[in-house]
Design a protein around this motif. Structure first.
Motif, short mmCIF file in Angstrom:
data_model
loop_
_atom_site.label_atom_id
_atom_site.label_comp_id
_atom_site.label_asym_id
_atom_site.label_seq_id
_atom_site.Cartn_x
_atom_site.Cartn_y
_atom_site.Cartn_z
N ASN A 41 0.82 -1.21 0.00
CA ASN A 41 0.00 0.00 0.00
C ASN A 41 0.85 1.26 0.00
OD1 ASN A 41 -2.39 -1.42 -0.16
ND2 ASN A 41 -2.67 -1.48 2.06
N ALA A 42 1.98 1.24 0.70
CA ALA A 42 2.90 2.39 0.69
C ALA A 42 3.46 2.59 -0.72
CB ALA A 42 4.03 2.18 1.69
N THR A 43 3.79 1.50 -1.37
CA THR A 43 4.33 1.57 -2.74
C THR A 43 3.28 2.09 -3.70
OG1 THR A 43 5.77 -0.30 -2.17
CG2 THR A 43 5.59 0.29 -4.50
N ARG A 44 2.06 1.65 -3.51
CA ARG A 44 0.94 2.14 -4.35
C ARG A 44 0.73 3.64 -4.10
NH1 ARG A 44 -2.82 -1.70 -3.26
NH2 ARG A 44 -2.22 -2.90 -5.07
N GLN A 45 0.82 4.06 -2.86
CA GLN A 45 0.69 5.48 -2.51
C GLN A 45 1.77 6.29 -3.24
OE1 GLN A 45 -1.66 6.93 -0.69
NE2 GLN A 45 -0.77 8.96 -0.55
N ALA A 46 2.99 5.79 -3.25
CA ALA A 46 4.08 6.47 -3.95
C ALA A 46 3.79 6.52 -5.45
CB ALA A 46 5.40 5.76 -3.67
N HIS A 47 3.32 5.42 -6.01
CA HIS A 47 2.99 5.34 -7.43
C HIS A 47 1.96 6.40 -7.82
CE1 HIS A 47 1.68 3.57 -11.26
NE2 HIS A 47 0.45 3.55 -10.76
N TRP A 48 0.94 6.54 -7.01
CA TRP A 48 -0.13 7.49 -7.32
C TRP A 48 0.31 8.95 -7.20
CZ3 TRP A 48 -3.83 4.69 -3.48
CH2 TRP A 48 -4.41 3.58 -4.11
N ASN A 49 1.24 9.23 -6.30
CA ASN A 49 1.52 10.62 -5.93
C ASN A 49 2.92 11.11 -6.28
OD1 ASN A 49 -0.98 11.52 -4.49
ND2 ASN A 49 -0.56 9.60 -3.43
N VAL A 50 3.72 10.31 -6.94
CA VAL A 50 5.09 10.73 -7.25
C VAL A 50 5.06 11.93 -8.20
CG1 VAL A 50 5.38 9.08 -9.16
CG2 VAL A 50 7.38 9.95 -7.93
N LYS A 51 5.93 12.90 -7.92
CA LYS A 51 6.08 14.11 -8.74
C LYS A 51 7.58 14.38 -8.93
CE LYS A 51 1.60 15.13 -8.36
NZ LYS A 51 0.96 13.85 -8.55
N GLY A 52 7.90 15.20 -9.88
CA GLY A 52 9.28 15.64 -10.06
C GLY A 52 9.90 15.11 -11.33
N SER A 53 11.18 15.42 -11.49
CA SER A 53 11.88 15.10 -12.74
C SER A 53 12.04 13.60 -12.98
CB SER A 53 13.26 15.78 -12.75
OG SER A 53 14.04 15.31 -11.67
N HIS A 54 11.89 12.81 -11.96
CA HIS A 54 12.01 11.35 -12.10
C HIS A 54 10.65 10.68 -12.23
CE1 HIS A 54 16.19 11.77 -10.90
NE2 HIS A 54 15.78 12.47 -9.85
N PHE A 55 9.61 11.48 -12.44
CA PHE A 55 8.24 10.96 -12.40
C PHE A 55 8.04 9.67 -13.18
CE2 PHE A 55 4.24 10.50 -14.69
CZ PHE A 55 3.39 10.22 -13.63
N TYR A 56 8.29 9.69 -14.47
CA TYR A 56 7.89 8.57 -15.30
C TYR A 56 8.58 7.27 -14.87
CZ TYR A 56 6.60 5.69 -19.24
OH TYR A 56 6.09 4.67 -20.00
N GLY A 57 9.88 7.31 -14.69
CA GLY A 57 10.61 6.11 -14.30
C GLY A 57 10.17 5.57 -12.94
N LEU A 58 10.00 6.47 -11.98
CA LEU A 58 9.58 6.03 -10.65
C LEU A 58 8.14 5.54 -10.65
CD1 LEU A 58 11.25 8.72 -8.37
CD2 LEU A 58 11.99 6.35 -8.77
#
Length: 169
Positions: A41-58
């Motif tokens: 669930n933490a990983t899913r949370q990160a997937h949904w909300n990741v922002k920044g220059s590394h967005f697509y890869g992360l």
């Protein structure tokens, strides 16, 4: 952690793993199951909300990792059933049992997510290794082997997450 009713052998099975080993393994599997669902669930949370220059890869990496963790949670739960246990993957059960540090739902920066997930994957790996030892000592080599398999998946994911953090400072 206190044992709960779901940690006991409750279902009849012809599985000949000794009773004390079954009980130890079911309790360990339920504890690790809560941890891995929490990490998923933490990983899913990160997937949904990741922002920044590394967005697509992360974004793509986090999606892959929560899928891998979900597959492993299924293996853990099914092993508990094979031993006569009842796995508890309910939201309430996971919330009450998890040993993983709570995840900050307000994180946005990709590398902040990597740091938070790396910490949690390391916690998960530590609990898996303790479970490997306890189930092996109890006489359940099959559960110990399964936990070793899951540990390898978590360690590989941790390595890939940590690679994003090297050079951050």
């Amino acid at each position: 952690m206190a044992k709960t009713p779901s940690d006991k052998v409750q279902l009849d099975t012809r599985n000949d793993t000794p009773g004390n080993a079954k009980a130890e393994s079911i309790a360990t599997l339920n504890a690790v199951l809560a941890d891995i669902i929490d990490a998923t669930n933490a990983t899913r949370q990160a997937h949904w909300n990741v922002k920044g220059s590394h967005f697509y890869g992360l974004h793509k990496m986090f999606e892959e990792f929560y899928g891998l963790l979900a597959e492993q949670s299924d293996e853990l739960a099914e092993r508990a059933v094979q031993l006569g246990g009842i796995p508890d993957g309910t939201t309430q059960g996971v919330g009450a049992r998890t040993r993983i540090t709570p995840y900050d739902a307000n994180l946005l920066d990709g590398l902040d997510h990597c740091q938070a997930l790396a910490d949690r994957y390391a916690e998960l790996a530590k609990h898996l290794r303790k479970g490997i030892d306890s189930t092996d000592e109890a006489g359940d080599a099959d559960t110990s082997d399964l936990l070793t398999q899951v540990s390898r998946v978590v360690d590989k994911s941790l390595w890939m997450i940590e690679a994003h953090l090297q050079g951050k400072n």
